[in-house]
Design an enzyme around this catalytic site. Sequence first.
Site, PDB file in Angstrom:
ATOM      1  CG  ASP A   7      -2.157   0.863   1.075  1.00 47.75           C
ATOM      2  OD1 ASP A   7      -2.016   2.086   0.855  1.00 47.75           O
ATOM      3  OD2 ASP A   7      -3.258   0.307   1.151  1.00 47.75           O
ATOM      4  CB  SER A  37     -17.832  -0.458  -6.807  1.00 45.02           C
ATOM      5  OG  SER A  37     -18.814   0.379  -6.273  1.00 45.02           O
ATOM      6  CB  CYS A  92     -20.173   2.869  -8.024  1.00 41.76           C
ATOM      7  SG  CYS A  92     -20.422   3.556  -6.395  1.00 41.76           S
ATOM      8  CE1 TYR A 102     -14.234   3.641  -6.415  1.00 40.09           C
ATOM      9  CE2 TYR A 102     -16.607   3.291  -6.457  1.00 40.09           C
ATOM     10  CZ  TYR A 102     -15.354   2.935  -6.002  1.00 40.09           C
ATOM     11  OH  TYR A 102     -15.224   1.866  -5.146  1.00 40.09           O
ATOM     12  CE  LYS A 112     -13.570   0.066  -7.585  1.00 39.02           C
ATOM     13  NZ  LYS A 112     -12.366  -0.641  -7.152  1.00 39.02           N
ATOM     14  CB  ALA A 171     -23.772   7.172   4.263  1.00 41.87           C
ATOM     15  CE  LYS A 174     -22.476  14.795   8.659  1.00 40.97           C
ATOM     16  NZ  LYS A 174     -23.374  15.077   7.535  1.00 40.97           N
ATOM     17  CD  GLN A 196     -30.401  10.382   0.325  1.00 39.32           C
ATOM     18  OE1 GLN A 196     -31.503  10.883   0.410  1.00 39.32           O
ATOM     19  NE2 GLN A 196     -29.322  10.980   0.827  1.00 39.32           N
ATOM     20  CB  THR A 197     -33.050   3.271  -0.401  1.00 43.46           C
ATOM     21  OG1 THR A 197     -33.133   3.167  -1.835  1.00 43.46           O
ATOM     22  CG2 THR A 197     -34.387   3.713   0.173  1.00 43.46           C
TER      23      THR A 197
HETATM   24  P1  NAD Z   1      -9.551   2.187   1.173  1.00 40.06           P
HETATM   25  O1  NAD Z   1      -9.452   3.534   0.554  1.00 40.06           O
HETATM   26  O2  NAD Z   1      -9.610   2.094   2.649  1.00 40.06           O
HETATM   27  O3  NAD Z   1      -8.380   1.233   0.654  1.00 40.06           O
HETATM   28  C1  NAD Z   1      -7.773   1.389  -0.586  1.00 40.06           C
HETATM   29  C2  NAD Z   1      -6.287   1.405  -0.354  1.00 40.06           C
HETATM   30  O4  NAD Z   1      -5.628   1.511  -1.625  1.00 40.06           O
HETATM   31  C3  NAD Z   1      -5.815   2.596   0.491  1.00 40.06           C
HETATM   32  O5  NAD Z   1      -5.164   2.154   1.666  1.00 40.06           O
HETATM   33  C4  NAD Z   1      -4.869   3.343  -0.436  1.00 40.06           C
HETATM   34  O6  NAD Z   1      -3.752   3.924   0.236  1.00 40.06           O
HETATM   35  C5  NAD Z   1      -4.450   2.240  -1.389  1.00 40.06           C
HETATM   36  N1  NAD Z   1      -3.920   2.809  -2.622  1.00 40.06           N
HETATM   37  C6  NAD Z   1      -4.475   3.814  -3.364  1.00 40.06           C
HETATM   38  N2  NAD Z   1      -3.668   4.126  -4.382  1.00 40.06           N
HETATM   39  C7  NAD Z   1      -2.589   3.306  -4.283  1.00 40.06           C
HETATM   40  C8  NAD Z   1      -1.425   3.177  -5.044  1.00 40.06           C
HETATM   41  N3  NAD Z   1      -1.190   3.962  -6.103  1.00 40.06           N
HETATM   42  N4  NAD Z   1      -0.516   2.241  -4.681  1.00 40.06           N
HETATM   43  C9  NAD Z   1      -0.718   1.464  -3.588  1.00 40.06           C
HETATM   44  N5  NAD Z   1      -1.821   1.555  -2.828  1.00 40.06           N
HETATM   45  C10 NAD Z   1      -2.755   2.462  -3.174  1.00 40.06           C
HETATM   46  O7  NAD Z   1     -10.838   1.503   0.513  1.00 40.06           O
HETATM   47  P2  NAD Z   1     -11.625   0.181   0.944  1.00 40.06           P
HETATM   48  O8  NAD Z   1     -12.929   0.613   1.486  1.00 40.06           O
HETATM   49  O9  NAD Z   1     -10.751  -0.697   1.768  1.00 40.06           O
HETATM   50  O10 NAD Z   1     -11.892  -0.473  -0.480  1.00 40.06           O
HETATM   51  C11 NAD Z   1     -11.059  -1.492  -1.008  1.00 40.06           C
HETATM   52  C12 NAD Z   1     -11.487  -1.766  -2.451  1.00 40.06           C
HETATM   53  O11 NAD Z   1     -12.858  -2.144  -2.492  1.00 40.06           O
HETATM   54  C13 NAD Z   1     -11.339  -0.552  -3.347  1.00 40.06           C
HETATM   55  O12 NAD Z   1     -10.891  -0.956  -4.616  1.00 40.06           O
HETATM   56  C14 NAD Z   1     -12.749  -0.019  -3.453  1.00 40.06           C
HETATM   57  O13 NAD Z   1     -12.961   0.699  -4.643  1.00 40.06           O
HETATM   58  C15 NAD Z   1     -13.559  -1.304  -3.398  1.00 40.06           C
HETATM   59  N6  NAD Z   1     -14.914  -1.055  -2.909  1.00 40.06           N
HETATM   60  C16 NAD Z   1     -15.107  -0.649  -1.625  1.00 40.06           C
HETATM   61  C17 NAD Z   1     -16.390  -0.394  -1.170  1.00 40.06           C
HETATM   62  C18 NAD Z   1     -16.648   0.086   0.232  1.00 40.06           C
HETATM   63  O14 NAD Z   1     -17.810   0.307   0.574  1.00 40.06           O
HETATM   64  N7  NAD Z   1     -15.646   0.253   1.092  1.00 40.06           N
HETATM   65  C19 NAD Z   1     -17.498  -0.570  -2.018  1.00 40.06           C
HETATM   66  C20 NAD Z   1     -17.257  -0.986  -3.336  1.00 40.06           C
HETATM   67  C21 NAD Z   1     -15.964  -1.251  -3.759  1.00 40.06           C
END
Ligand code: NAD
Length: 325
Positions: A32, A119, A121, A150, A154, A194, A201, A219-220
């Site tokens: 990371d 995601s 999304c 975003y 994805k 959220a 909050k 919104q849900t």
């Molecule tokens: P997060 O932001 O906590 O974790 C993502 C990590 O990626 C971070 O620690 C960040 O430092 C690291 N990162 C970003 N750019 C980087 C780079 N260039 N090199 C190395 N590391 C890098 O997010 P999360 O909630 O743990 O989500 C993890 C994955 O799941 C993501 O891909 C996110 O898009 C996907 N996701 C999450 C959710 C959610 O609700 N949390 C929902 C849908 C998809």
Amino acid sequence: MQTALVLGAGGFIGSHLVKQLKHEGYHVIGVDLKHPEFSSTAADDFIVGDLREQKFCNELFAKLKVDELYQLASDMGGAGYIFTGDNDARVMHNSAQINLNVAEMCVKHKIGKVFYSSSACIYPTFNQENPDSPLCEEKSAYPALPDSEYGWEKLFSERLYLTYARIHGLQVRIARYHNIFGPEGAWKGGKEKAPAALCRKVAEAKDGGQIEVWGDGSQTRSFLYIDECVEGTRRLMQSNFAGPVNIGSEEMISINNLAEMIIAISGKNLSIKNIEGPTGVRGRNSDNRLIREKLNWEPNYPLQKGIEQTYRWIKQQWSDLGQTP
Ligand code: NAD
């Protein structure tokens, strides 16, 4: 011993996944830009580096022998980060660059199995206009019209990994996560989602006061507790099903009702003020028919319980900073 490489291991889901993989007996390597924020990593080895950089990726993969790779690294955040539009260029560039590098490395270094975190999304806006009956069935992804850049990134990266599977024989597993929440997730600073934002909050508010909620509150969404996200990820990885498949809860709730739930948990007497803010689609819910069929499993942990644990953790974080309502 099997070796798992977790990219994004310093983030919310990645740091929890590392703990689970260690618990299951894997040798785990985390990568990371930063170490986990709220506890020390459980990984055997943690490498700080930037996956956008080809040179870093080449050096990283050249020295590892990996059985399973989990690709969770991305530039992401809650509505305040991905729906305002301000971060769109960076979100698309950073995440696409990471995935382009990682997919290539996986083929070049013959990684056994690759998990990619997509995601909810990615689902089209036009199927999520009614807050009471959004459609997020996996096959409804096309024709595509995600509500954010975003989401487009994805979708692109899903296709990238699926194409590498078809052309290069990469074994991929793709999950579409739906709003994951729980302790040790971002709760302040602009990237929080959220549930965490509302918990903060409420923790901050004085008894008898008011909290602000973005949008009209009708919104849900559905929210999945972190433990079940990790369990679903592991189950998908162990299955023969490539996906994409939803990993989410079907317990849909309006944002105002979620705020009411958190207020009730806090024991405070607070009112809600709906204000203008970025909200995304009107409704979204996981559709778990496919995961039931393919994995014979689906999440079932009650939202209320997950929110209780998350509120308690955020309240503690907040008071650890020396704050009182
Ligand atoms: P997060 O932001 O906590 O974790 C993502 C990590 O990626 C971070 O620690 C960040 O430092 C690291 N990162 C970003 N750019 C980087 C780079 N260039 N090199 C190395 N590391 C890098 O997010 P999360 O909630 O743990 O989500 C993890 C994955 O799941 C993501 O891909 C996110 O898009 C996907 N996701 C999450 C959710 C959610 O609700 N949390 C929902 C849908 C998809």
